[in-house]
Design an enzyme around this catalytic site. Sequence first.
Site, PDB file in Angstrom:
ATOM      1  N   GLN A 202       0.877  -1.183   0.000  1.00  0.00           N
ATOM      2  CA  GLN A 202       0.000   0.000   0.000  1.00  0.00           C
ATOM      3  C   GLN A 202       0.910   1.229   0.000  1.00  0.00           C
ATOM      4  O   GLN A 202       1.838   1.304   0.794  1.00  0.00           O
ATOM      5  CB  GLN A 202      -0.884  -0.007   1.254  1.00  0.00           C
ATOM      6  CG  GLN A 202      -1.776  -1.227   1.404  1.00  0.00           C
ATOM      7  CD  GLN A 202      -3.009  -1.191   0.512  1.00  0.00           C
ATOM      8  OE1 GLN A 202      -3.264  -0.213  -0.194  1.00  0.00           O
ATOM      9  NE2 GLN A 202      -3.777  -2.266   0.515  1.00  0.00           N
ATOM     10  N   TYR A 229      -6.888 -12.395  -2.218  1.00  0.00           N
ATOM     11  CA  TYR A 229      -6.053 -11.244  -2.615  1.00  0.00           C
ATOM     12  C   TYR A 229      -5.280 -10.706  -1.399  1.00  0.00           C
ATOM     13  O   TYR A 229      -5.284  -9.512  -1.124  1.00  0.00           O
ATOM     14  CB  TYR A 229      -6.902 -10.102  -3.197  1.00  0.00           C
ATOM     15  CG  TYR A 229      -8.018 -10.516  -4.128  1.00  0.00           C
ATOM     16  CD1 TYR A 229      -7.777 -10.723  -5.479  1.00  0.00           C
ATOM     17  CD2 TYR A 229      -9.324 -10.697  -3.652  1.00  0.00           C
ATOM     18  CE1 TYR A 229      -8.795 -11.095  -6.334  1.00  0.00           C
ATOM     19  CE2 TYR A 229     -10.354 -11.059  -4.507  1.00  0.00           C
ATOM     20  CZ  TYR A 229     -10.086 -11.252  -5.848  1.00  0.00           C
ATOM     21  OH  TYR A 229     -11.105 -11.611  -6.686  1.00  0.00           O
ATOM     22  N   ASN A 234      -0.775  -7.973   4.778  1.00  0.00           N
ATOM     23  CA  ASN A 234      -0.975  -6.644   5.372  1.00  0.00           C
ATOM     24  C   ASN A 234      -2.182  -6.597   6.319  1.00  0.00           C
ATOM     25  O   ASN A 234      -2.083  -6.134   7.453  1.00  0.00           O
ATOM     26  CB  ASN A 234      -1.140  -5.650   4.220  1.00  0.00           C
ATOM     27  CG  ASN A 234      -1.362  -4.231   4.642  1.00  0.00           C
ATOM     28  OD1 ASN A 234      -0.638  -3.705   5.483  1.00  0.00           O
ATOM     29  ND2 ASN A 234      -2.374  -3.590   4.065  1.00  0.00           N
ATOM     30  N   GLU A 250      -3.663 -15.805  -2.598  1.00  0.00           N
ATOM     31  CA  GLU A 250      -3.098 -14.690  -3.371  1.00  0.00           C
ATOM     32  C   GLU A 250      -2.421 -15.286  -4.601  1.00  0.00           C
ATOM     33  O   GLU A 250      -1.857 -16.370  -4.534  1.00  0.00           O
ATOM     34  CB  GLU A 250      -2.101 -13.961  -2.439  1.00  0.00           C
ATOM     35  CG  GLU A 250      -0.959 -13.222  -3.064  1.00  0.00           C
ATOM     36  CD  GLU A 250      -1.374 -11.970  -3.803  1.00  0.00           C
ATOM     37  OE1 GLU A 250      -2.164 -11.182  -3.271  1.00  0.00           O
ATOM     38  OE2 GLU A 250      -0.902 -11.802  -4.937  1.00  0.00           O
ATOM     39  N   ASP A 319      -9.808  -7.908  -1.023  1.00  0.00           N
ATOM     40  CA  ASP A 319      -9.165  -6.630  -1.377  1.00  0.00           C
ATOM     41  C   ASP A 319      -8.619  -6.796  -2.796  1.00  0.00           C
ATOM     42  O   ASP A 319      -7.417  -6.901  -3.017  1.00  0.00           O
ATOM     43  CB  ASP A 319      -8.028  -6.345  -0.373  1.00  0.00           C
ATOM     44  CG  ASP A 319      -7.293  -5.043  -0.659  1.00  0.00           C
ATOM     45  OD1 ASP A 319      -7.756  -4.264  -1.511  1.00  0.00           O
ATOM     46  OD2 ASP A 319      -6.242  -4.810  -0.022  1.00  0.00           O
ATOM     47  N   CYS A 344      -9.948  -0.466  -4.300  1.00  0.00           N
ATOM     48  CA  CYS A 344      -9.268   0.741  -4.791  1.00  0.00           C
ATOM     49  C   CYS A 344      -9.983   1.305  -6.007  1.00  0.00           C
ATOM     50  O   CYS A 344      -9.473   2.226  -6.650  1.00  0.00           O
ATOM     51  CB  CYS A 344      -7.800   0.436  -5.111  1.00  0.00           C
ATOM     52  SG  CYS A 344      -7.622  -0.909  -6.295  1.00  0.00           S
ATOM     53  N   GLU A 378      -9.803   5.011  -2.035  1.00  0.00           N
ATOM     54  CA  GLU A 378      -9.979   3.629  -1.568  1.00  0.00           C
ATOM     55  C   GLU A 378     -11.271   3.593  -0.742  1.00  0.00           C
ATOM     56  O   GLU A 378     -11.567   4.556  -0.028  1.00  0.00           O
ATOM     57  CB  GLU A 378      -8.770   3.270  -0.703  1.00  0.00           C
ATOM     58  CG  GLU A 378      -8.650   1.846  -0.327  1.00  0.00           C
ATOM     59  CD  GLU A 378      -7.547   1.117  -1.109  1.00  0.00           C
ATOM     60  OE1 GLU A 378      -6.797   1.757  -1.861  1.00  0.00           O
ATOM     61  OE2 GLU A 378      -7.482  -0.109  -0.949  1.00  0.00           O
TER      62      GLU A 378
END
Length: 387
Positions: A202, A229, A234, A250, A319, A344, A378
């Site tokens: 990020q 994802y 994070n 992921e 995400d 996003c 976001e």
Amino acid sequence: MNCNYFGKCGSCTLHDKTYEMQLDYKYEREKNRFDNLLPKDLSIDIIKSETEQFRYRAEFRIWKTFKDNETKESPLLSYAMNDTEKNTLEIDQCSIVSNDISSLMPILIKSLQEKEILSQKLFSCEFLNSTTGDMLVTLIYHKKLEEKWKVEASLLEKELNISIIGRSRKQKEILSKDFIEEKLSISEQSYTFQYKEGGFTQPNTQVNVQMIEWVLNHTKGKGNLCELYCGGGNFTIPLSKKFDQVLATEISKTSIKSAKLNCELNNISNIEFIRMSSEEFVEALNEVRDFRRLKDVNLQSYNFKNSAKQDEFTTIFVDPPRAGLDDTTRNLTKDFHQILYISCNPETLYRDLEQLTKTHTIQHFALFDQFAYTNHIECGAVLSKRV
Ligand SMILES: C[S@@+](CC[C@H](N)C(=O)[O-])C[C@H]1O[C@@H](n2cnc3c(N)ncnc32)[C@H](O)[C@@H]1O
């Protein structure tokens, strides 16, 4: 904004507004967009950015001006961006990058300028920085990187106290390390992360911390968590403390490696990370296809598909990239009691929420101003299944 190039540089597109004005503009735009999906009494949370020096990763082109266009010797180097008309704009500072990147930029360009072996055929420079001062610089070339380059670049690493990676076609030269270390305080707990070059991070660290805290504050921690994802973990790592077991997937090999390492660095033992696209994960969970990668994973033990059981509470966190959720992933998401969605791209989030709100209600909604002075924003949504 105190920047020599504000209004000329094509990076900050909302340059005709102050920080507060651009945030109001984005708030009104998104309030109108999501109005028909949000419960009438729900207010939108707004998480602001720092107004300057908020980006901890940045990339610039390297521009060369030749004194003599014929000999092309000893060019003058500068950083470059596109201007608002998409022409090259030479810059010598940038006010949205972190303090450390900002201080390093002039010193680095001067050092590169002085060493022909480092400046020749160099066309791009990327910075990755942590709030603790760790700095990784990737120099990208149109030439093969020979031993002489490595010797000079290693000296520069030591001189500037940074890590350097050299990249060229089919070549990657890591001189000392290919990651930075970050320490973040999230909801008063300290976490250590390693961010690897090439993995997703990020860009706006202060907003990132507040995004994670917002998710933690609005998540009903109960049962097991499924995350798609997940990047380098994070959100996964702080969220794992609220759940019994976590399964996180992921597509990127680099990110999954970082995620596993980040787990170790934080002494977390209830997360299983799997490298898998979201589309593949849906096939695996629905038992449409067998995957060798899953031979040691008991997917059914997570009880994600048993959401009909009264005593099981299931949560999914997504995400996705700007494209949002594909049809099969969106359908899978609908099966979960609690959906945590970070996006996003408000356009694809709206498309996905139009479907998800047929079965779920939005309990919380937020705007995180990760990308200040641009049209981007976001969003976060927490949904719960209607009974
Ligand atoms: C917006 S990033 C979020 C990463 C992480 N949540 C974070 O906060 O750092 C989206 C991630 O999705 C991954 N990705 C892209 N397409 C994917 C797919 N089809 N299936 C699974 N992961 C995907 C990318 O590699 C990237 O790490």
